[in-house]
Scaffold this motif. Structure first.
Motif, PDB file in Angstrom:
ATOM      1  N   LEU A 214      -4.148   6.894  -4.506  1.00  0.00           N
ATOM      2  CA  LEU A 214      -3.882   5.952  -3.436  1.00  0.00           C
ATOM      3  C   LEU A 214      -2.377   5.938  -3.188  1.00  0.00           C
ATOM      4  CD1 LEU A 214      -4.821   3.669  -1.505  1.00  0.00           C
ATOM      5  CD2 LEU A 214      -4.336   2.068  -3.365  1.00  0.00           C
ATOM      6  N   GLU A 215      -1.997   6.180  -1.948  1.00  0.00           N
ATOM      7  CA  GLU A 215      -0.576   6.293  -1.618  1.00  0.00           C
ATOM      8  C   GLU A 215      -0.171   5.184  -0.646  1.00  0.00           C
ATOM      9  OE1 GLU A 215      -0.310  11.144  -2.198  1.00  0.00           O
ATOM     10  OE2 GLU A 215      -0.368  10.297  -0.176  1.00  0.00           O
ATOM     11  N   ARG A 216       0.986   4.638  -0.903  1.00  0.00           N
ATOM     12  CA  ARG A 216       1.528   3.558  -0.077  1.00  0.00           C
ATOM     13  C   ARG A 216       2.849   4.034   0.531  1.00  0.00           C
ATOM     14  NH1 ARG A 216       5.303  -0.511  -1.145  1.00  0.00           N
ATOM     15  NH2 ARG A 216       5.070  -2.418   0.110  1.00  0.00           N
ATOM     16  N   ARG A 217       2.853   4.159   1.847  1.00  0.00           N
ATOM     17  CA  ARG A 217       4.051   4.602   2.563  1.00  0.00           C
ATOM     18  C   ARG A 217       4.625   3.455   3.391  1.00  0.00           C
ATOM     19  NH1 ARG A 217       0.872   9.146   2.099  1.00  0.00           N
ATOM     20  NH2 ARG A 217       1.990  11.101   1.713  1.00  0.00           N
ATOM     21  N   GLY A 222      12.621   4.939  11.453  1.00  0.00           N
ATOM     22  CA  GLY A 222      11.986   6.006  12.211  1.00  0.00           C
ATOM     23  C   GLY A 222      11.294   7.061  11.380  1.00  0.00           C
ATOM     24  N   GLY A 223      11.231   6.876  10.052  1.00  0.00           N
ATOM     25  CA  GLY A 223      10.584   7.871   9.195  1.00  0.00           C
ATOM     26  C   GLY A 223       9.704   7.215   8.152  1.00  0.00           C
ATOM     27  N   LEU A 224       8.985   8.045   7.405  1.00  0.00           N
ATOM     28  CA  LEU A 224       8.075   7.572   6.371  1.00  0.00           C
ATOM     29  C   LEU A 224       8.683   7.765   4.992  1.00  0.00           C
ATOM     30  CD1 LEU A 224       4.542   8.831   7.475  1.00  0.00           C
ATOM     31  CD2 LEU A 224       5.285   6.459   7.279  1.00  0.00           C
ATOM     32  N   ARG A 225       8.485   6.755   4.141  1.00  0.00           N
ATOM     33  CA  ARG A 225       8.907   6.855   2.747  1.00  0.00           C
ATOM     34  C   ARG A 225       7.705   6.598   1.847  1.00  0.00           C
ATOM     35  NH1 ARG A 225      10.508   2.888  -0.900  1.00  0.00           N
ATOM     36  NH2 ARG A 225      10.607   1.333   0.797  1.00  0.00           N
ATOM     37  N   LEU A 226       7.405   7.555   0.959  1.00  0.00           N
ATOM     38  CA  LEU A 226       6.329   7.365  -0.008  1.00  0.00           C
ATOM     39  C   LEU A 226       6.852   6.426  -1.093  1.00  0.00           C
ATOM     40  CD1 LEU A 226       3.509   7.991  -1.073  1.00  0.00           C
ATOM     41  CD2 LEU A 226       4.456  10.006  -2.212  1.00  0.00           C
TER      42      LEU A 226
END
Length: 408
Positions: A214-217, A222-226
């Motif tokens: 299960l991943e939470r981003r 303006g971008g995605l961080r895991l």
């Protein structure tokens, strides 16, 4: 009489009483039902009609009933006054003279156009000495012509479960291929592998099937961080509530687990049972389910709406909507909010979700969305047929080329 209120007066002359006329007045409810054997009393309060709900800028018509029944000898008169949410008088007109229905019930119709959202006090006085009827009418803000940003989204119907609003110009879409797309109004596209997507504000929860994780981003700058990941989670459908720091998923062993963001990691807390498809949401430190397997807490069959901070249930004794604070206790707990309108039947989720929107009927195809914003219940009117999804800050509406993102 309320000071400064707009006042309208109509008179209906009646014939004189016949010889030997004996008239006994009976109490009449706010919905026009006479109470046999009830006498006396000069005041009354209650709703003007079931589901009395207005939309700012649209004419509103109400029917009110005198608290006491009339006699044939009465020269009927009625006056009405309306105060807006700013406590200022609102222009109002009676649609005609008082009418006498069966068993002496007296009604009047009135009309006014609320200019702004909020609560309006309506007070009608019936003469001679038939009492005063007061009611509060809730008026929703119109979002029918609200400003929006269009996000191109080819194959919008191909987004599993529907697209999700992320920001004012970005939406998320889960495809059957196992890819999650982020599409922006400028045409930009970002994608990553994932399934069983849930978006809560700017947080994206998804499961990577290959890694059983299960991943939470977090969407920022303006971008995605895991931000977080938790191993041992299956990519299966679990219709459970999610928050920015909370998820409920099925572990690879078949057991449900609550996942909460801790100081640095996700901390699992297991249910004392296995997933059977009936869980609706978990609300630590208690859990709430719809139907069966309550696990030592009360089942809820009267759920009408659910969002961060409040769960809406129907009080069986009054029929009122009661907003109870989460974590949820029992229906006996004091309600944070009450609503006078009857809700539309909720569409209960069949997959992971962020909220169950509370919709109130207005006029087809328009419905009113009741939301908790900054601790206050707000009402807004939408063309429900166009609504793709209600998010925490935005509503997605269907568009010919994709979706429209509208501030909620």
């Amino acid at each position: 009489m309320l000071r400064g209120a707009a006042l309208v007066l109509l008179v209906l002359a009646a014939c004189g009483p016949p010889p030997g006329d004996t008239c006994q007045r009976v109490l009449v409810s706010a919905t026009g039902q006479g109470a046999a054997g009830g006498f006396g009393g000069a005041g009354g309060s209650g709703g003007a009609a079931a589901n009395a709900l207005g939309i700012a800028g649209e004419p509103l018509t109400l029917t009110l009933f005198a608290p006491l029944s009339s006699c044939v000898s009465d020269a009927l008169r009625a006056s009405v006054e309306v105060l807006g949410p700013d406590n200022l008088p609102v222009p109002v007109a009676l649609s005609g003279p008082p009418r006498v229905l069966d068993v002496g019930v007296v009604q009047v119709a009135l009309a006014f156009t609320p200019a702004q959202a909020g609560s309006y006090l309506v007070r009608t006085t019936f003469e001679p000495s038939l009492g005063v009827r007061t009611t509060v009418v809730d008026v929703a803000a119109s979002r029918l012509d609200a400003g929006f940003v269009t996000v191109p989204l080819p194959g919008v119907d191909g987004c599993l479960g529907g697209a999700w609003p992320l920001t004012a110009d970005t939406v998320a879409c889960e495809r059957a291929s196992g890819a999650i797309e982020l599409r922006r109004a400028d045409g930009g596209v970002t994608s990553f592998d994932g399934e069983q997507l849930v978006v809560v504000d700017t947080v994206l929860w998804s499961v990577h099937r290959g890694r059983q994780s299960l991943e939470r981003r977090v969407f920022e700058d303006g971008g995605l961080r895991l931000a977080d990941a938790f191993a041992g989670i299956d990519a299966v459908v679990v219709p459970a509530l999610h928050d920015t720091d909370l998820a409920v998923r099925q572990a690879t062993g078949g057991q449900l687990t609550i996942l909460r963001v801790g100081a640095a990691t996700l901390t699992p807390a297991f249910f004392p049972g296995f997933f059977d498809g009936r869980v609706l949401f978990a609300d630590p430190p208690g859990q709430l389910y719809l139907g069966g397997n309550c696990f030592d807490v009360s089942c809820v069959f009267d759920l009408q709406g659910l969002e961060a901070g409040v769960v809406w249930r129907t009080d069986p004794s009054t029929g009122q909507l009661r907003g109870l604070a989460r974590p949820l206790g029992t229906l006996d707990d004091a309600a944070r909010f009450t609503l006078r309108q009857a809700p539309e039947s909720p569409a209960l989720p069949t997959a992971a979700f962020e909220r169950v929107p509370l919709w109130l009927p207005a006029r087809p195809p328009v419905s009113v969305l009741a939301s908790l914003d900054d601790g206050v219940v707000t009402l807004s009117a939408w063309n429900k047929a166009e609504v793709v999804r209600v998010g925490r800050r935005f509503v997605l509406l269907r568009d010919s080329t994709g979706v429209r993102v509208v501030q909620r």
